[in-house]
Write an enzyme that holds these catalytic residues in place. Structure first.
Site, mmCIF file in Angstrom:
data_model
loop_
_atom_site.group_PDB
_atom_site.id
_atom_site.type_symbol
_atom_site.label_atom_id
_atom_site.label_comp_id
_atom_site.label_asym_id
_atom_site.label_seq_id
_atom_site.Cartn_x
_atom_site.Cartn_y
_atom_site.Cartn_z
ATOM 1 N N SER A 1 30.138 52.966 29.404
ATOM 2 C CA SER A 1 28.855 52.610 28.799
ATOM 3 C C SER A 1 28.021 51.810 29.790
ATOM 4 O O SER A 1 28.557 51.009 30.559
ATOM 5 C CB SER A 1 29.058 51.758 27.542
ATOM 6 O OG SER A 1 29.581 52.517 26.478
ATOM 7 N N CYS B 1 33.398 45.236 19.350
ATOM 8 C CA CYS B 1 33.430 46.245 18.291
ATOM 9 C C CYS B 1 34.295 45.798 17.118
ATOM 10 O O CYS B 1 34.309 46.434 16.076
ATOM 11 C CB CYS B 1 33.948 47.569 18.845
ATOM 12 S SG CYS B 1 32.886 48.242 20.144
#
Length: 344
Positions: free
Chosen positions: A160, A287
């Protein structure tokens, strides 16, 4: 006093190079799939960024597939025509994809753990003698430690942009030439048929600029300075509370990451106390934030529930100073002493 950001493993501040590239891309009108001049200009931005990502991760440009991030890229595991096995300490984005089945197996693992910073090279420990294909989560590693997809032995990799100073909502799947699977997203056939949909050229441009800057930082030794400050931090914490457990301290780790346990002092409570004092840290993977439960990763490493629930992660970045870590250590020690006094 100014707040101190020590949560770079969750997301890194946007690099000025990325911001500049994104602002410039906003003025590009064309669709990269169009054949006219405007379309070709948009396509050129995408292909420039593809080359920048390929250079940084050590692969061929045609092996880079742009996605919305590593989580979407990891959906390749759903498309894999065979069983999928996952490293016990892998990120949840990989962990959720494991399944049984027949055919060529795929083994998925993280190169560097987001919670502990521990680096597990392909060919070491878990998965070392496994047959089949290998997927690496290189999200936390790229730009911080040396890595080359071509030399890693991996067949697939995910990453990412926002972990290395790029924008959120953009990432990549790296696919070794010859590796085949069903498309992540069927449709118009963009991204070499791997992931359809009009490309996010603004995000892609920012991604390319950020990863190029991150590679330059790595070559110039920026992370060696970060590691020095991380080590100072751990020394100060140990001096103030010798019972503190430092996770992975004897292992190879990312240069910026400190994961430590003050047993009985819940990680979420530590995070809130430090937030009120002006410091941003984490109680695990971003997350998983907000989930009041012990870390699955630390549990897999052999820590009990109380220890795993008492862990926090401090992750530094190129902008972190020695004064930042010194102030953090002093503030944490005061808060830890208060907690001990209340618990006594």
């Amino acid at each position: 006093m100014a707040r101190v950001y020590l949560d770079h493993n969750a997301t890194a501040p946007l690099r000025p190079e990325a911001r500049e590239a994104m602002v410039a891309a906003m003025d590009v009108v064309g669709n990269p799939s169009s054949v006219h001049a405007e379309g070709r200009a948009a396509k050129a931005l995408v292909e420039r960024a593809r080359a920048q990502v390929a250079e940084a991760v050590g692969c061929k440009p045609q092996e880079v597939v742009f996605t919305s991030g590593a989580t979407e890229a990891a959906r390749v595991m759903e498309r894999w025509p065979g069983p999928v096995e996952v490293q016990e300490t892998a990120h949840d984005a990989l962990w959720a994809q494991r399944r049984a089945g027949e055919g060529v197996p795929l083994y998925a693992m993280g190169l560097a753990n987001s919670e502990t910073g521990i680096v597990t090279e392909p060919g070491m420990g878990e998965g070392a003698a496994r047959e089949g294909a290998l997927l690496l989560d290189i999200t936390q590693a790229v730009g911080r430690i040396p890595f080359s997809f071509a030399w890693s032995g991996a067949d697939l990799a995910v990453l990412s942009a926002h972990k290395l100073g790029g924008p959120k909502g953009i990432g990549a799947l790296i696919v070794k030439q010859g590796v085949d699977f069903a498309p992540l997203t069927p449709g118009g056939g963009q991204e070499m048929g791997r992931r359809s949909g009009t490309e996010n050229i603004i995000g892609i441009a920012g991604f390319g600029a950020a990863i190029e800057a991150a590679l330059r930082d790595q070559a110039e030794g920026v992370w060696a300075e970060v590691e020095k400050f991380r080590n100072i931090l751990e020394t100060l914490l140990e001096e103030s509370a010798r019972e503190t457990i430092f996770v992975g301290k004897s292992d190879r780790r990312l240069p910026n990451t400190a994961c430590f346990i003050s047993e009985g002092w819940k990680g979420e409570t530590q995070v809130m106390a430090m937030d009120l004092a002006g410091f941003a840290i984490s109680a695990g993977s971003a997350c998983s934030s907000g989930k009041v439960k012990a870390s699955r990763v630390l549990g897999a490493m052999g820590y009990d529930d109380t220890q795993a629930a008492s862990a926090v992660r401090v992750s530094l970045g190129p902008g972190t100073s020695e004064d930042d870590v010194t102030r953090f250590a002093e503030t944490w020690a005061r808060q830890q002493a208060k907690h001990r006094a209340r618990a006594a």
